[in-house]
Write a protein that holds these residues in place. Structure first.
Motif, PDB file in Angstrom:
ATOM      1  N   SER A 157       0.810  -1.228   0.000  1.00  0.00           N
ATOM      2  CA  SER A 157       0.000   0.000   0.000  1.00  0.00           C
ATOM      3  C   SER A 157       0.837   1.270   0.000  1.00  0.00           C
ATOM      4  N   ASP A 158       2.152   1.144   0.192  1.00  0.00           N
ATOM      5  CA  ASP A 158       3.039   2.304   0.191  1.00  0.00           C
ATOM      6  C   ASP A 158       3.782   2.483  -1.131  1.00  0.00           C
ATOM      7  N   VAL A 159       3.604   1.554  -2.062  1.00  0.00           N
ATOM      8  CA  VAL A 159       4.308   1.647  -3.338  1.00  0.00           C
ATOM      9  C   VAL A 159       3.780   2.831  -4.142  1.00  0.00           C
ATOM     10  N   ALA A 160       4.714   3.611  -4.677  1.00  0.00           N
ATOM     11  CA  ALA A 160       4.410   4.657  -5.663  1.00  0.00           C
ATOM     12  C   ALA A 160       5.151   4.254  -6.930  1.00  0.00           C
ATOM     13  N   ALA A 161       4.435   3.704  -7.894  1.00  0.00           N
ATOM     14  CA  ALA A 161       5.072   3.012  -9.012  1.00  0.00           C
ATOM     15  C   ALA A 161       5.766   3.931 -10.015  1.00  0.00           C
ATOM     16  N   ARG A 162       5.536   5.219  -9.946  1.00  0.00           N
ATOM     17  CA  ARG A 162       6.136   6.104 -10.934  1.00  0.00           C
ATOM     18  C   ARG A 162       7.655   6.171 -10.749  1.00  0.00           C
ATOM     19  N   PRO A 163       8.414   6.137 -11.832  1.00  0.00           N
ATOM     20  CA  PRO A 163       9.875   6.221 -11.737  1.00  0.00           C
ATOM     21  C   PRO A 163      10.312   7.492 -11.017  1.00  0.00           C
ATOM     22  N   GLY A 164      11.305   7.352 -10.170  1.00  0.00           N
ATOM     23  CA  GLY A 164      11.828   8.497  -9.447  1.00  0.00           C
ATOM     24  C   GLY A 164      11.125   8.816  -8.155  1.00  0.00           C
ATOM     25  N   SER A 165      10.080   8.073  -7.820  1.00  0.00           N
ATOM     26  CA  SER A 165       9.344   8.334  -6.576  1.00  0.00           C
ATOM     27  C   SER A 165      10.159   7.965  -5.343  1.00  0.00           C
ATOM     28  N   GLY A 166      11.109   7.072  -5.531  1.00  0.00           N
ATOM     29  CA  GLY A 166      11.860   6.556  -4.386  1.00  0.00           C
ATOM     30  C   GLY A 166      11.103   5.482  -3.637  1.00  0.00           C
ATOM     31  N   LYS A 167       9.912   5.126  -4.107  1.00  0.00           N
ATOM     32  CA  LYS A 167       9.084   4.139  -3.418  1.00  0.00           C
ATOM     33  C   LYS A 167       8.482   3.135  -4.408  1.00  0.00           C
ATOM     34  N   THR A 168       9.246   2.777  -5.409  1.00  0.00           N
ATOM     35  CA  THR A 168       8.818   1.721  -6.312  1.00  0.00           C
ATOM     36  C   THR A 168       9.057   0.367  -5.641  1.00  0.00           C
ATOM     37  N   ALA A 169       8.520  -0.692  -6.229  1.00  0.00           N
ATOM     38  CA  ALA A 169       8.762  -2.032  -5.697  1.00  0.00           C
ATOM     39  C   ALA A 169      10.251  -2.351  -5.689  1.00  0.00           C
ATOM     40  N   GLU A 170      10.950  -1.929  -6.740  1.00  0.00           N
ATOM     41  CA  GLU A 170      12.396  -2.161  -6.786  1.00  0.00           C
ATOM     42  C   GLU A 170      13.115  -1.409  -5.671  1.00  0.00           C
ATOM     43  N   ASP A 171      12.644  -0.209  -5.364  1.00  0.00           N
ATOM     44  CA  ASP A 171      13.235   0.563  -4.266  1.00  0.00           C
ATOM     45  C   ASP A 171      13.031  -0.154  -2.940  1.00  0.00           C
ATOM     46  N   TYR A 172      11.837  -0.741  -2.751  1.00  0.00           N
ATOM     47  CA  TYR A 172      11.595  -1.479  -1.517  1.00  0.00           C
ATOM     48  C   TYR A 172      12.557  -2.648  -1.388  1.00  0.00           C
ATOM     49  N   ALA A 173      12.682  -3.448  -2.447  1.00  0.00           N
ATOM     50  CA  ALA A 173      13.580  -4.606  -2.400  1.00  0.00           C
ATOM     51  C   ALA A 173      15.010  -4.170  -2.107  1.00  0.00           C
ATOM     52  N   ALA A 174      15.458  -3.069  -2.720  1.00  0.00           N
ATOM     53  CA  ALA A 174      16.814  -2.575  -2.488  1.00  0.00           C
ATOM     54  C   ALA A 174      16.982  -2.097  -1.052  1.00  0.00           C
ATOM     55  N   MET A 175      15.964  -1.425  -0.528  1.00  0.00           N
ATOM     56  CA  MET A 175      16.006  -0.960   0.869  1.00  0.00           C
ATOM     57  C   MET A 175      16.118  -2.136   1.823  1.00  0.00           C
ATOM     58  N   TYR A 176      15.268  -3.122   1.648  1.00  0.00           N
ATOM     59  CA  TYR A 176      15.281  -4.299   2.523  1.00  0.00           C
ATOM     60  C   TYR A 176      16.654  -4.972   2.482  1.00  0.00           C
ATOM     61  N   ARG A 177      17.179  -5.190   1.273  1.00  0.00           N
ATOM     62  CA  ARG A 177      18.504  -5.816   1.135  1.00  0.00           C
ATOM     63  C   ARG A 177      19.566  -4.993   1.848  1.00  0.00           C
TER      64      ARG A 177
END
Length: 353
Positions: A157-177
């Motif tokens: 529910s926190d994903v902002a899918a637009r590029p550059g948002s800093g909160k894409t799904a890829e950003d989440y995975a990178a943060m967790y890692r």
């Protein structure tokens, strides 16, 4: 249809859930299962852990809240679910005391949102590395015991899918890692990591859904946080909920069996909302969990969210006398009779006495 393990392309449908096995005889007083073992990643070889997030929103400290919840459900918790965010150091002295109680030791499950101000991309780029290092030093100094750790649970529910948002799904995975690897590099070896999904099937249809996963090397357990509303009739309906707009969705438990065949599954939060006009709802639902839990052998922990003021209602398990009795019967079922915990630095496996 969801992509395959790598998150791209089409994949075959996951297999059906394991065939139901015949439930073992139900008795009221639990005793440890002979020969059961627990691994260094806190995976029991039989049965499942029983846990609770006690009296959330009751304005009590964890010790008092857990003591009351354990009296109400008439057994101790194996796991106590705790919530922290930002620069807070955990576990606190009070939480450590719960884990080290000489009579009733518990496993801690810490739910941590590393920052409420920085984006996931910021964190992955090192914006709070000093905070992570400070936490690592605290853990090394004060708490060598194994504990569960989830990082920013329910990210969908926190994903902002637009590029550059800093909160894409890829950003989440990178943060967790980044957080997990930073803790490990700082000497934290005791955290058993959990990836916690919302468990709501509508999110599974999002094109970015598979890309949330940080990777097998940084995730020990996978989890969902499903809740019982008017669409859910029994335990299977909770963990394998269908959706009319997703005809191919198999349900979260079946998806996790297919997607993560080697990982234990946890229900990190679950609850039954109070429903006016249905006073027997909670009793019926808890009885269904007890009748069906043995059908799901990959499910290795259930943690109830007990709150008068949950976001969508009252999830206290004992709002009716019969509901409270059914919950207590479930909690004391022999399937949840893992009465010994691993040592702070366990060998690969340890027999439960």
């Amino acid at each position: 249809m969801l992509g395959g393990c790598g998150g791209g392309g089409e994949a075959a449908m996951p297999p059906s859930a394991a065939s139901p096995s015949t439930p073992s005889r139900i008795v009221r007083s639990p005793a440890a299962t002979p020969g059961c073992q627990v691994t260094a990643r806190l995976i029991p070889s039989c049965g499942a852990w029983w846990g609770i997030a006690p009296e959330i929103s009751a304005d009590r400290g964890p010790r008092a809240a857990l003591a009351r919840a354990e009296r109400r459900m008439q057994r101790r918790a194996d796991i106590v679910h705790l919530y922290h965010h930002g620069p807070e150091l955990f576990p606190t002295a009070e939480e450590i005391a719960l884990a080290r109680d000489p009579v009733r030791p518990r496993l801690l499950f810490v739910n941590w949102k590393p920052s409420l101000r920085h984006t996931w991309a910021d964190i992955a780029a090192g914006a709070i590395d000093r905070r992570i290092d400070r936490l690592a030093a605290h853990l090394r100094r004060t708490f060598p015991e194994r504990f569960f750790l989830t990082i920013h649970h329910e990210p969908e529910s926190d994903v902002a899918a637009r590029p550059g948002s800093g909160k894409t799904a890829e950003d989440y995975a990178a943060m967790y890692r980044h957080v997990v690897m930073r803790l490990r590099q700082a000497g934290v070896k005791s955290a058993v990591t959990v990836m916690t999904y919302m468990g709501t099937p509508t999110w599974a249809a999002k094109p970015w859904f598979e890309r949330l996963y940080p990777g097998d090397d940084v995730v020990d357990w996978v989890a969902i946080d499903p809740y019982v509303d008017k669409r859910v009739r029994d335990f299977d309906g909770l963990i394998n909920r269908k959706h009319t707009n997703l005809p191919n969705w198999p349900g979260f438990y079946r998806w996790m069996q297919w997607r993560f065949p080697g990982k234990p599954i946890m229900i990190a939060e679950w609850g039954v909302f109070e429903r006016h006009g249905s006073p027997a709802l909670k009793e019926r639902f808890y009885s269904s969990v007890r009748a069906q839990i043995r059908h799901y052998p990959q499910l290795k922990a259930l943690i109830y969210f007990d709150s008068r003021r949950a976001p969508r209602g009252d999830t206290r398990f004992d709002t009716t006398r019969r509901g409270g009795r059914a919950f207590s019967d479930l909690a004391r079922d022999p399937y949840f009779a893992l009465t010994s915990l691993p040592s702070p630095t366990p060998s690969p496996t340890r027999r439960l006495s």
